[in-house]
Design an enzyme around this catalytic site. Structure first.
Site, PDB file in Angstrom:
ATOM      1  N   HIS A 148       0.822  -1.204   0.000  1.00  0.00           N
ATOM      2  CA  HIS A 148       0.000   0.000   0.000  1.00  0.00           C
ATOM      3  C   HIS A 148       0.856   1.254   0.000  1.00  0.00           C
ATOM      4  O   HIS A 148       2.075   1.201   0.136  1.00  0.00           O
ATOM      5  CB  HIS A 148      -0.962  -0.005   1.197  1.00  0.00           C
ATOM      6  CG  HIS A 148      -0.297   0.034   2.535  1.00  0.00           C
ATOM      7  ND1 HIS A 148       0.172   1.201   3.113  1.00  0.00           N
ATOM      8  CD2 HIS A 148      -0.021  -0.952   3.423  1.00  0.00           C
ATOM      9  CE1 HIS A 148       0.679   0.934   4.294  1.00  0.00           C
ATOM     10  NE2 HIS A 148       0.589  -0.378   4.518  1.00  0.00           N
ATOM     11  N   CYS A 208       2.941  -4.961   6.556  1.00  0.00           N
ATOM     12  CA  CYS A 208       2.708  -4.669   5.146  1.00  0.00           C
ATOM     13  C   CYS A 208       3.945  -4.060   4.497  1.00  0.00           C
ATOM     14  O   CYS A 208       4.826  -3.547   5.170  1.00  0.00           O
ATOM     15  CB  CYS A 208       1.539  -3.697   5.002  1.00  0.00           C
ATOM     16  SG  CYS A 208      -0.019  -4.347   5.636  1.00  0.00           S
TER      17      CYS A 208
END
Length: 190
Positions: free
Chosen positions: A147, A163
């Protein structure tokens, strides 16, 4: 020439053409080595269209043909939160909605409890401009994402909850290249 090959060649040309824009957008934010670059990965065994995150080097590779790749700088999961493995892109979202996981809320309630009902997409959302959702081989959401981030200074460090994060500008570029069902390989830390 296959459609992936044509798209890959076109993508390389776009990446090269966009490189000055990336450099300008992040000047003085992080080292130039973390700007998107066309590189020879030396890995002909990495399939075109796949994504590889090499956490010790803080690089993400979007593979083209014959070992060529577009390399992006990334931030990765901090100690104990990075999970290696092979995953599948099952979903992508522009300006995604976000909710911290229950584990995140338990670990740092002072930071995440206020978001227990989620946060709509937008410039202040921790997932940034784009999110690529990683699922396991059984088709379950892993809650791992590739992301964007509003904190470009974190590129090149291990600070996330697991992440891989790119700058918003760079994740927008990657988002357009990665297809649903692409394989994502989060390589082990050394």
């Amino acid at each position: 020439m296959s459609s992936l090959s044509r798209r890959s060649v076109f993508g390389v040309l776009l990446a090269v053409a966009a490189a000055p824009q990336f450099a300008f957008a992040h000047k003085n934010q992080f080292p130039d080595r973390f700007l998107p670059q066309l590189v020879n990965s030396g890995r002909r065994d990495w399939e075109a269209g796949s994504v590889h995150v090499v956490p010790d080097d803080y690089f993400l590779y979007f593979m083209l043909n014959d070992g060529l790749a577009i390399r992006y700088g990334v931030g990765v999961g901090r100690k104990g939160l990075y999970k290696s493995g092979t995953f599948t892109v099952a979903r992508k979202a522009k300006w995604p909605w976000w909710r911290p996981t229950n584990a995140m809320i338990r670990r740092e309630p002072h930071k995440y409890a206020r978001y227990k009902n989620g946060l709509k997409g937008g410039p202040n959302n921790p997932l940034g401009a784009r999110a690529i959702y990683l699922y396991d081989e059984a088709g379950r959401d892993t809650y791992l994402r590739i992301h964007g981030t509003n904190e470009p200074r974190t590129i090149g460090s291990a600070v996330s909850n697991g992440c891989a994060r790119l700058t918003n500008e760079h994740v927008k570029d990657l988002y357009e290249r990665v297809e649903i069902s692409a394989k994502v390989h989060l390589h082990p830390k050394g």
